[in-house]
Every structure is written in C-alpha cells, then in structure tokens.
Design a protein around this motif. Structure first.
Motif, PDB file in Angstrom:
ATOM      1  N   ALA A  55      16.192   5.072  -3.138  1.00  0.00           N
ATOM      2  CA  ALA A  55      14.920   4.468  -2.762  1.00  0.00           C
ATOM      3  C   ALA A  55      14.932   4.036  -1.304  1.00  0.00           C
ATOM      4  O   ALA A  55      15.970   3.604  -0.773  1.00  0.00           O
ATOM      5  CB  ALA A  55      14.611   3.278  -3.660  1.00  0.00           C
ATOM      6  N   LEU A  56      13.787   4.132  -0.664  1.00  0.00           N
ATOM      7  CA  LEU A  56      13.599   3.564   0.662  1.00  0.00           C
ATOM      8  C   LEU A  56      13.249   2.082   0.513  1.00  0.00           C
ATOM      9  O   LEU A  56      12.714   1.672  -0.526  1.00  0.00           O
ATOM     10  CB  LEU A  56      12.467   4.275   1.397  1.00  0.00           C
ATOM     11  CG  LEU A  56      12.816   5.558   2.162  1.00  0.00           C
ATOM     12  CD1 LEU A  56      13.261   6.663   1.203  1.00  0.00           C
ATOM     13  CD2 LEU A  56      11.623   6.027   2.995  1.00  0.00           C
ATOM     14  N   GLY A  99      -8.470  -8.789   2.085  1.00  0.00           N
ATOM     15  CA  GLY A  99      -7.749  -9.555   1.080  1.00  0.00           C
ATOM     16  C   GLY A  99      -6.671  -8.770   0.360  1.00  0.00           C
ATOM     17  O   GLY A  99      -5.767  -9.377  -0.229  1.00  0.00           O
ATOM     18  N   ASP A 100      -6.743  -7.428   0.392  1.00  0.00           N
ATOM     19  CA  ASP A 100      -5.723  -6.641  -0.290  1.00  0.00           C
ATOM     20  C   ASP A 100      -4.384  -6.735   0.436  1.00  0.00           C
ATOM     21  O   ASP A 100      -4.321  -6.898   1.653  1.00  0.00           O
ATOM     22  CB  ASP A 100      -6.140  -5.170  -0.366  1.00  0.00           C
ATOM     23  CG  ASP A 100      -6.845  -4.838  -1.666  1.00  0.00           C
ATOM     24  OD1 ASP A 100      -7.240  -5.775  -2.392  1.00  0.00           O
ATOM     25  OD2 ASP A 100      -7.017  -3.640  -1.968  1.00  0.00           O
ATOM     26  N   MET A 101      -3.317  -6.612  -0.340  1.00  0.00           N
ATOM     27  CA  MET A 101      -1.972  -6.396   0.181  1.00  0.00           C
ATOM     28  C   MET A 101      -1.524  -5.008  -0.254  1.00  0.00           C
ATOM     29  O   MET A 101      -1.940  -4.513  -1.301  1.00  0.00           O
ATOM     30  CB  MET A 101      -1.002  -7.435  -0.379  1.00  0.00           C
ATOM     31  CG  MET A 101      -1.284  -8.874  -0.007  1.00  0.00           C
ATOM     32  SD  MET A 101      -0.022  -9.964  -0.751  1.00  0.00           S
ATOM     33  CE  MET A 101      -0.515 -11.546  -0.074  1.00  0.00           C
ATOM     34  N   LEU A 102      -0.669  -4.376   0.551  1.00  0.00           N
ATOM     35  CA  LEU A 102      -0.148  -3.058   0.193  1.00  0.00           C
ATOM     36  C   LEU A 102       1.370  -3.065   0.258  1.00  0.00           C
ATOM     37  O   LEU A 102       1.960  -3.621   1.195  1.00  0.00           O
ATOM     38  CB  LEU A 102      -0.669  -1.975   1.146  1.00  0.00           C
ATOM     39  CG  LEU A 102      -1.998  -1.306   0.825  1.00  0.00           C
ATOM     40  CD1 LEU A 102      -2.150  -0.051   1.665  1.00  0.00           C
ATOM     41  CD2 LEU A 102      -2.148  -0.982  -0.637  1.00  0.00           C
ATOM     42  N   PHE A 103       1.968  -2.388  -0.722  1.00  0.00           N
ATOM     43  CA  PHE A 103       3.426  -2.302  -0.819  1.00  0.00           C
ATOM     44  C   PHE A 103       3.806  -0.821  -0.876  1.00  0.00           C
ATOM     45  O   PHE A 103       3.480  -0.128  -1.836  1.00  0.00           O
ATOM     46  CB  PHE A 103       3.920  -3.048  -2.064  1.00  0.00           C
ATOM     47  CG  PHE A 103       3.514  -4.495  -2.092  1.00  0.00           C
ATOM     48  CD1 PHE A 103       4.355  -5.473  -1.566  1.00  0.00           C
ATOM     49  CD2 PHE A 103       2.285  -4.882  -2.604  1.00  0.00           C
ATOM     50  CE1 PHE A 103       3.980  -6.807  -1.573  1.00  0.00           C
ATOM     51  CE2 PHE A 103       1.896  -6.223  -2.618  1.00  0.00           C
ATOM     52  CZ  PHE A 103       2.748  -7.187  -2.099  1.00  0.00           C
ATOM     53  N   PHE A 104       4.467  -0.351   0.185  1.00  0.00           N
ATOM     54  CA  PHE A 104       4.841   1.057   0.300  1.00  0.00           C
ATOM     55  C   PHE A 104       6.242   1.269  -0.275  1.00  0.00           C
ATOM     56  O   PHE A 104       7.187   0.570   0.112  1.00  0.00           O
ATOM     57  CB  PHE A 104       4.814   1.498   1.764  1.00  0.00           C
ATOM     58  CG  PHE A 104       3.429   1.657   2.314  1.00  0.00           C
ATOM     59  CD1 PHE A 104       2.841   2.898   2.424  1.00  0.00           C
ATOM     60  CD2 PHE A 104       2.699   0.541   2.714  1.00  0.00           C
ATOM     61  CE1 PHE A 104       1.563   3.044   2.931  1.00  0.00           C
ATOM     62  CE2 PHE A 104       1.411   0.666   3.215  1.00  0.00           C
ATOM     63  CZ  PHE A 104       0.841   1.926   3.324  1.00  0.00           C
ATOM     64  N   LYS A 105       6.346   2.247  -1.167  1.00  0.00           N
ATOM     65  CA  LYS A 105       7.631   2.597  -1.747  1.00  0.00           C
ATOM     66  C   LYS A 105       7.894   4.082  -1.512  1.00  0.00           C
ATOM     67  O   LYS A 105       6.974   4.885  -1.403  1.00  0.00           O
ATOM     68  CB  LYS A 105       7.647   2.290  -3.249  1.00  0.00           C
ATOM     69  CG  LYS A 105       7.488   0.812  -3.567  1.00  0.00           C
ATOM     70  CD  LYS A 105       7.533   0.545  -5.070  1.00  0.00           C
ATOM     71  CE  LYS A 105       7.388  -0.943  -5.356  1.00  0.00           C
ATOM     72  NZ  LYS A 105       7.428  -1.222  -6.816  1.00  0.00           N
ATOM     73  N   GLY A 106       9.176   4.432  -1.438  1.00  0.00           N
ATOM     74  CA  GLY A 106       9.564   5.824  -1.228  1.00  0.00           C
ATOM     75  C   GLY A 106      10.843   6.155  -1.966  1.00  0.00           C
ATOM     76  O   GLY A 106      11.643   5.264  -2.276  1.00  0.00           O
ATOM     77  N   ARG A 107      11.023   7.442  -2.225  1.00  0.00           N
ATOM     78  CA  ARG A 107      12.218   7.917  -2.929  1.00  0.00           C
ATOM     79  C   ARG A 107      12.592   9.280  -2.396  1.00  0.00           C
ATOM     80  O   ARG A 107      11.722  10.124  -2.138  1.00  0.00           O
ATOM     81  CB  ARG A 107      11.945   8.011  -4.437  1.00  0.00           C
ATOM     82  CG  ARG A 107      13.142   8.413  -5.286  1.00  0.00           C
ATOM     83  CD  ARG A 107      12.737   8.571  -6.744  1.00  0.00           C
ATOM     84  NE  ARG A 107      11.861   9.723  -6.926  1.00  0.00           N
ATOM     85  CZ  ARG A 107      12.288  10.977  -7.112  1.00  0.00           C
ATOM     86  NH1 ARG A 107      13.592  11.232  -7.130  1.00  0.00           N
ATOM     87  NH2 ARG A 107      11.440  11.958  -7.273  1.00  0.00           N
ATOM     88  N   VAL A 108      13.897   9.502  -2.208  1.00  0.00           N
ATOM     89  CA  VAL A 108      14.373  10.809  -1.750  1.00  0.00           C
ATOM     90  C   VAL A 108      14.253  11.799  -2.893  1.00  0.00           C
ATOM     91  O   VAL A 108      14.892  11.643  -3.946  1.00  0.00           O
ATOM     92  CB  VAL A 108      15.833  10.726  -1.257  1.00  0.00           C
ATOM     93  CG1 VAL A 108      16.351  12.120  -0.897  1.00  0.00           C
ATOM     94  CG2 VAL A 108      15.931   9.786  -0.053  1.00  0.00           C
ATOM     95  N   LYS A 109      13.418  12.805  -2.696  1.00  0.00           N
ATOM     96  CA  LYS A 109      13.196  13.818  -3.739  1.00  0.00           C
ATOM     97  C   LYS A 109      14.282  14.891  -3.693  1.00  0.00           C
ATOM     98  O   LYS A 109      14.812  15.309  -4.724  1.00  0.00           O
ATOM     99  CB  LYS A 109      11.820  14.450  -3.570  1.00  0.00           C
ATOM    100  CG  LYS A 109      11.466  15.462  -4.642  1.00  0.00           C
ATOM    101  CD  LYS A 109      10.058  16.013  -4.443  1.00  0.00           C
ATOM    102  CE  LYS A 109       9.701  17.030  -5.535  1.00  0.00           C
ATOM    103  NZ  LYS A 109       8.323  17.564  -5.328  1.00  0.00           N
ATOM    104  N   ARG A 110      14.620  15.355  -2.479  1.00  0.00           N
ATOM    105  CA  ARG A 110      15.665  16.373  -2.346  1.00  0.00           C
ATOM    106  C   ARG A 110      16.148  16.403  -0.908  1.00  0.00           C
ATOM    107  O   ARG A 110      15.480  15.938   0.015  1.00  0.00           O
ATOM    108  CB  ARG A 110      15.172  17.749  -2.764  1.00  0.00           C
ATOM    109  CG  ARG A 110      14.065  18.325  -1.877  1.00  0.00           C
ATOM    110  CD  ARG A 110      13.708  19.729  -2.289  1.00  0.00           C
ATOM    111  NE  ARG A 110      12.603  20.250  -1.476  1.00  0.00           N
ATOM    112  CZ  ARG A 110      12.566  21.471  -0.959  1.00  0.00           C
ATOM    113  NH1 ARG A 110      13.590  22.318  -1.151  1.00  0.00           N
ATOM    114  NH2 ARG A 110      11.536  21.885  -0.251  1.00  0.00           N
TER     115      ARG A 110
END
Length: 393
Positions: free
Chosen positions: A234-235, A345-356
C-alpha cells in the motif's frame, strides 16, 4: 433657515417570487454539428494560462494543489538532484492548455463538467521550457446518468511539445455535457446529499484529519528502487481538505480558471460566446465556472453545492504518486475518472496499492491502483498510474 423634518418611511414592496430559469437542451442538431468536428485539428482557442514553465508558474501550480515538494519550487534543492534544477510537476501541463482543462466547443449553454483524463508523459518539463499544443475532438459518446439523465461524453486529444519540438506528453481529456434543468429537477444522484444538514466538524475531528498532513511523506532525495517494491503493498494515505471555496480559488490561481476574467476581458469573452454569460442574482452576465464558488448557482445545475475542480482532483492523484516515487522516479502514465462532486466541507482520503511491477523496453515500471473516498466513505475518484523507478542494477 434649516428645518427638521420627520423621516419619510416607505413600506417595501414584496419581493417578486423567484422563478427557476430554463437552460438550453442537448439537441440532435447540436450533436450533428459537433460530430462534424471529430478528427479536425482545432485552431486558435483562448490563450493558455501559462506558455512557459517558469519558476513562478510551476510554484504557483504546485501550491495551488497543496504540493510542497521542493523539487518544484526550491532552486537550491533542485540543483542537487539528477535534474540539475527545478522541473515541473506532471500536472502542471493542465495550465498550458485550455482544451485539456475542459474548454469544450459546441452545444452552447449546455453544462460541461470536466470528468477525467488519460495521460502519458514522454519527457520531463524543465524550468523555462516553452510549451505548445495541438488538439482535436476525438469522440462523442452518449450516456444515461443518475446525475442528469442523458449526457454526452466529449473527448479531446491533446499533444504537448517543448520549444525543441519534442513531444513531452499527450492526453485524452473529457467533459460530460449535461442538461442543467434535468440535473436540478430529476437527477437522483445528490438528492440525499442536498437534504442533509450542513456538515460541521468538531475541533477533535479537524485535529485528527490534520495529523495526515503532519505525517505526509515526500520521498524526495531518497531513491525508491524498483527491486524494493512489492506487489500488493500500500501507498501512504494522502489527505486533501477539508474543502473550502478558498481552496478552490487557490487552485484557480495556479491553473488559471477557464473563464475567470475581469471587466473588459469578461465582456469580450461573453460577447464572443453569449452562451457563457448566465445572469447572476444582480442580473449581471457571469460565467458557469462560478459553480466552484457560488453555492446558489451550483444547486441550479444539480450539484450538491460549490465544488472542487476536476483537473485539481487529477492533480491530487499525480501528487500522491510523485510523493511516493521520489526525485529519481518518472511518472509515465496516469488515469483519472471522477465519480462525484466534492462540495465545500468534504474531506478526501487517497489510497493506493501496487498492482504489478514489470520491465518493458528496458524500463523498470510499477503499476499502481488508486482511489479517493470522502469522510462518508463515498467514492470520489478512481485513478491509476505507471511509475518508472531507478534500479539497483
């Protein structure tokens, strides 16, 4: 001789009942006229916000998305990297083309929402590079949407060149053209959101979110080697928000809002393109871009409130990747697919994952899947990237 008189009190007349305006519709004739433009090179359009990747232009764009990586803004730091000086962050190219940023033609008066892009970068944009572009309408695709019923995806292709004629990048960018009346009256996507009470965060909630800013890692001068990356890892989570109109305007300062003009220049724009001029509450023709800072107008087009810019969110996706890859990495590809508006008012949470991870044409590449969700776990944007990393070999 002066005499004192009683003040004259006038009873105000009752305010006229507010009537909802009606906006132009998507017509077959309008679509046929647009289809005739497919594949035709686009001539002169509104001038870009930035012709050159100057130190200030790069810095203003980076600060507009909240990116404090010194590679984009600190000459002394950048001089010690392999680049030998400041370079432009990948998403800076949004500021060099009105077309890639959503300046669409045809269907006058029909709302346009920038909704995604597929990017490929070929070369680094260096400080003081002069950027030119070539563009054409690539395709029109009809959709049925929850937001506005019938909608048209209007896709453009843009090529970016430096002063030596080298192609530094290319992108397919698209807007969705939607009928404002249908989105406001019948669109079902945001009915629940509009019915909610305005969100107010506690000091504890804000403090907890801000911890992610304090912990944000910019890889920087520490190389991330291809051999050290593992598929499935995960990033770090990257945070953006809470959304404010101030933040939206900060982005427009670096990006150069498509229609933000003052005085005579505002008149020239509306005089040349009458469909752009939509009267505000004072009866003054004003631009549709004000959905990003005027809640009343945003609600008229079916949005849940004043909301962020699409290219801004694409830039946050690439920011997530450049933080992770470090100064010696190179972002080859990025995709962005917008899934909902981010209102104030929104918050954003960026997630990432190494696919290959893989090797192609001698390049050591890593493919990464990304997504961002808001504070209510609603999907805001889907993304992906391909990063070239240095190798120990």
């Amino acid at each position: 001789m002066l005499t004192q008189t009683e003040p004259q009190i006038q009873t105000p007349s009752p305010a006229p009942a507010k009537t909802e305006r009606s906006f132009p519709k998507i017509t077959e004739r309008g679509l046929d006229e647009l289809r005739a433009r497919i594949g035709v090179k686009i001539g002169a359009t509104a001038e870009p916000w930035c012709y050159e990747a100057t130190r200030d232009n790069i810095r203003h764009y980076a600060h507009g998305i909240g990116d404090d990586n010194p590679l984009w803004s600190d000459p002394d730091y950048a001089a010690k990297t392999q680049h030998g000086g400041i370079i432009a962050l990948p998403s800076f190219l949004f500021s060099t083309s009105r077309i890639v940023s959503g300046y669409v033609g045809g269907l006058p008066g029909v709302h346009a929402m920038w909704s995604g892009a597929d990017w490929t970068w070929h070369k680094t944009v260096k400080r003081n590079d002069v950027i030119s572009t070539e563009a054409h309408l690539k395709d029109l695709i009809e959709h049925q949407t929850r937001f506005a019923g019938r909608a048209v995806q209007q896709i453009y292709h843009v090529d970016f060149f430096n002063q030596d004629g080298d192609k530094v990048a290319e992108a397919d960018s698209w807007c969705f053209r939607t009928e404002r009346d249908h989105a406001r009256e019948q669109g079902s996507k945001y009915k629940e959101v509009r019915a909610r009470e305005p969100r107010r965060y506690s000091p504890e909630e804000i403090k907890e979110a801000y911890k992610l800013y304090a912990q944000e890692e910019v890889r920087g001068a520490t190389p991330r080697y291809w051999e050290d990356v593992k598929e499935g890892e995960a990033l770090p989570v990257m945070f953006k928000g809470p959304m404010t109109v101030t933040g939206f305007i900060a982005y427009a300062q670096g990006w150069g809002g498509l229609y933000i003009r003052a005085n005579k220049l505002a008149w020239q724009l509306i005089d040349a393109h009458p469909g752009v001029g939509i009267t505000n509450r004072f009866g003054i023709p004003d631009v549709p871009e004000r959905v990003h800072w005027e809640e009343e107008f945003a609600l008229e087009v079916g949005a849940p409130g004043a909301y962020d810019y699409g290219p801004e969110r694409n830039s946050w996706l690439t920011h997530h990747l450049t933080n992770w890859m470090g100064d010696d990495g190179f972002l080859r590809k990025s995709t962005c697919k917008i899934r909902r508006h981010n209102p104030e008012g929104d918050m954003l949470f960026f997630k990432g994952r190494v696919k290959r991870k893989y090797v192609e044409d001698g390049r050591h590449l890593v493919e990464i899947e990304q997504e961002a969700r808001n504070q209510d776990d609603e999907l805001s944007v889907l993304g992906s990237g391909v990063v070239e990393l240095p190798t120990r070999g």
